[in-house]
Design a protein around this motif. Structure first.
Motif, PDB file in Angstrom:
ATOM      1  N   VAL A  24      -0.724  -0.670  -4.321  1.00 23.17           N
ATOM      2  CA  VAL A  24      -0.582   0.552  -5.267  1.00 23.17           C
ATOM      3  C   VAL A  24      -0.357  -0.211  -6.609  1.00 23.17           C
ATOM      4  O   VAL A  24       0.658  -0.962  -6.917  1.00 23.17           O
ATOM      5  CB  VAL A  24       0.447   1.260  -4.971  1.00 23.17           C
ATOM      6  CG1 VAL A  24       0.894   2.572  -6.185  1.00 23.17           C
ATOM      7  CG2 VAL A  24       0.181   2.030  -3.471  1.00 23.17           C
ATOM      8  N   GLN A  54      -4.488   8.912  -6.194  1.00 23.55           N
ATOM      9  CA  GLN A  54      -3.937  10.360  -5.659  1.00 23.55           C
ATOM     10  C   GLN A  54      -3.164  10.833  -6.284  1.00 23.55           C
ATOM     11  O   GLN A  54      -2.413  10.171  -7.536  1.00 23.55           O
ATOM     12  CB  GLN A  54      -3.076   9.533  -4.260  1.00 23.55           C
ATOM     13  CG  GLN A  54      -3.876   9.230  -3.270  1.00 23.55           C
ATOM     14  CD  GLN A  54      -3.085   8.696  -1.949  1.00 23.55           C
ATOM     15  OE1 GLN A  54      -2.002   8.162  -2.322  1.00 23.55           O
ATOM     16  NE2 GLN A  54      -3.728   8.939  -0.920  1.00 23.55           N
ATOM     17  N   ASP A  77      -7.591   0.051  -3.608  1.00 21.79           N
ATOM     18  CA  ASP A  77      -8.482   0.638  -2.539  1.00 21.79           C
ATOM     19  C   ASP A  77      -9.640   1.510  -3.359  1.00 21.79           C
ATOM     20  O   ASP A  77     -10.124   2.000  -2.617  1.00 21.79           O
ATOM     21  CB  ASP A  77      -7.766   1.465  -1.504  1.00 21.79           C
ATOM     22  CG  ASP A  77      -6.719   2.438  -1.896  1.00 21.79           C
ATOM     23  OD1 ASP A  77      -6.921   2.862  -2.948  1.00 21.79           O
ATOM     24  OD2 ASP A  77      -6.237   3.217  -1.150  1.00 21.79           O
ATOM     25  N   SER A 124      -4.860   2.656  -6.938  1.00 27.13           N
ATOM     26  CA  SER A 124      -4.617   1.597  -5.874  1.00 27.13           C
ATOM     27  C   SER A 124      -6.130   0.718  -6.180  1.00 27.13           C
ATOM     28  O   SER A 124      -7.010   0.973  -6.526  1.00 27.13           O
ATOM     29  CB  SER A 124      -4.637   2.077  -4.471  1.00 27.13           C
ATOM     30  OG  SER A 124      -4.594   1.003  -3.511  1.00 27.13           O
ATOM     31  N   ILE A 161      -8.957   4.247  -4.997  1.00 25.59           N
ATOM     32  CA  ILE A 161      -8.467   5.711  -5.034  1.00 25.59           C
ATOM     33  C   ILE A 161      -7.427   5.931  -5.743  1.00 25.59           C
ATOM     34  O   ILE A 161      -6.615   5.178  -6.041  1.00 25.59           O
ATOM     35  CB  ILE A 161      -8.164   6.165  -3.370  1.00 25.59           C
ATOM     36  CG1 ILE A 161      -9.566   5.900  -2.472  1.00 25.59           C
ATOM     37  CG2 ILE A 161      -7.473   7.305  -3.416  1.00 25.59           C
ATOM     38  CD1 ILE A 161      -9.249   6.114  -1.127  1.00 25.59           C
ATOM     39  N   HIS A 172      -2.786   5.151   0.684  1.00 28.37           N
ATOM     40  CA  HIS A 172      -3.461   4.183  -0.092  1.00 28.37           C
ATOM     41  C   HIS A 172      -3.659   3.064   1.205  1.00 28.37           C
ATOM     42  O   HIS A 172      -2.757   2.848   1.981  1.00 28.37           O
ATOM     43  CB  HIS A 172      -2.892   3.558  -1.206  1.00 28.37           C
ATOM     44  CG  HIS A 172      -2.763   4.262  -2.396  1.00 28.37           C
ATOM     45  ND1 HIS A 172      -4.064   4.811  -3.054  1.00 28.37           N
ATOM     46  CD2 HIS A 172      -1.871   4.946  -2.994  1.00 28.37           C
ATOM     47  CE1 HIS A 172      -3.816   5.419  -4.071  1.00 28.37           C
ATOM     48  NE2 HIS A 172      -2.501   5.822  -4.203  1.00 28.37           N
ATOM     49  N   SER A 173      -4.731   2.272   1.071  1.00 23.73           N
ATOM     50  CA  SER A 173      -4.794   1.265   2.063  1.00 23.73           C
ATOM     51  C   SER A 173      -4.890   0.068   1.468  1.00 23.73           C
ATOM     52  O   SER A 173      -5.061  -1.166   2.111  1.00 23.73           O
ATOM     53  CB  SER A 173      -6.288   1.250   2.836  1.00 23.73           C
ATOM     54  OG  SER A 173      -7.322   1.502   1.952  1.00 23.73           O
ATOM     55  N   ALA A 216       0.838  -1.145   0.149  1.00 22.03           N
ATOM     56  CA  ALA A 216       0.019  -0.090  -0.034  1.00 22.03           C
ATOM     57  C   ALA A 216       0.797   1.299   0.036  1.00 22.03           C
ATOM     58  O   ALA A 216       0.438   2.267   0.348  1.00 22.03           O
ATOM     59  CB  ALA A 216      -0.771   0.056   0.968  1.00 22.03           C
ATOM     60  N   ASP A 257     -11.864   9.896  -5.493  1.00 25.83           N
ATOM     61  CA  ASP A 257     -12.332   8.817  -5.129  1.00 25.83           C
ATOM     62  C   ASP A 257     -13.711   8.801  -5.926  1.00 25.83           C
ATOM     63  O   ASP A 257     -14.576   9.647  -5.824  1.00 25.83           O
ATOM     64  CB  ASP A 257     -12.748   8.915  -3.783  1.00 25.83           C
ATOM     65  CG  ASP A 257     -13.376   7.732  -3.120  1.00 25.83           C
ATOM     66  OD1 ASP A 257     -13.333   6.752  -3.423  1.00 25.83           O
ATOM     67  OD2 ASP A 257     -13.610   7.723  -1.795  1.00 25.83           O
ATOM     68  N   VAL A 277      -7.019  13.807  -3.978  1.00 27.38           N
ATOM     69  CA  VAL A 277      -7.428  12.539  -4.015  1.00 27.38           C
ATOM     70  C   VAL A 277      -8.706  12.417  -4.578  1.00 27.38           C
ATOM     71  O   VAL A 277      -9.750  13.112  -4.467  1.00 27.38           O
ATOM     72  CB  VAL A 277      -7.605  11.912  -2.335  1.00 27.38           C
ATOM     73  CG1 VAL A 277      -8.318  10.867  -2.295  1.00 27.38           C
ATOM     74  CG2 VAL A 277      -6.394  12.195  -1.732  1.00 27.38           C
ATOM     75  N   SER A 333      -1.253   8.020  -8.680  1.00 26.28           N
ATOM     76  CA  SER A 333      -0.968   6.774  -8.002  1.00 26.28           C
ATOM     77  C   SER A 333      -2.284   6.206  -8.135  1.00 26.28           C
ATOM     78  O   SER A 333      -3.331   6.601  -7.339  1.00 26.28           O
ATOM     79  CB  SER A 333      -0.449   6.688  -6.828  1.00 26.28           C
ATOM     80  OG  SER A 333      -0.910   7.341  -5.838  1.00 26.28           O
TER      81      SER A 333
END
Length: 157
Positions: A37, A59, A55, A53, A57, A33-34, A14, A72, A70, A51
């Protein structure tokens, strides 16, 4: 990138990193990130780094690794990222069967829906006037980026 010696990498932990080639040291850590990536891309002029991910998202960073925003949106993980060849417009494909286009200068968004499987690849034509996406549903779609309309569909066997 702004500096020709920078390279961006990401992984399953992440995190993303900017590294200086031939110097062996990190220039910046890309936190936030969670999940893994999955993709990174510099804009045509190196001003921005995106970037993506799993997740869901994206960025946006400046060319030195400072977080600028960010994005989303998709309901699935980000599969790939591509910048417009001459503008600060970012295209992303998701495993939720959609592609997304963000204009980083105007903070606007277009969504491209029509595939029935993960959107696994895509890009702008060299002049930036057309978008092409490919999917796990064995289709190729050609899109008008201004209105999000699908203008051609090619179906595999």
């Amino acid at each position: 990138p702004i500096e020709s010696t920078l390279v961006a990498i990401g992984g399953g932990d992440a995190r993303g990193f900017l590294w200086k080639i031939f110097q062996g040291d990190g220039a910046a850590k890309l936190h936030g990130h969670s999940d893994s990536v999955s993709c990174l891309a510099f804009s045509y002029d190196g001003q921005f780094l995106a970037s993506g991910s799993l997740d869901r998202i994206v960025q946006i960073w400046d060319g030195y690794g400072n977080l600028k925003g960010v994005l989303d949106g998709p309901k699935g993980g980000i599969e790939w990222l591509r910048w417009h060849p001459r503008k600060h417009i970012l295209l992303a494909g998701s495993d939720d069967s959609t592609a997304w286009m963000w204009n980083a200068d105007k903070d606007s968004l277009n969504i491209f829906s029509g595939h029935s499987g993960s959107v696994t690849c895509g890009d702008f034509t060299p002049d930036g006037k057309i978008i092409c996406t490919g999917s796990d549903d064995a289709s190729l779609r050609i899109w008008n980026p201004k209105n999000g309309e699908s203008i051609h569909v090619g179906q595999g066997m």
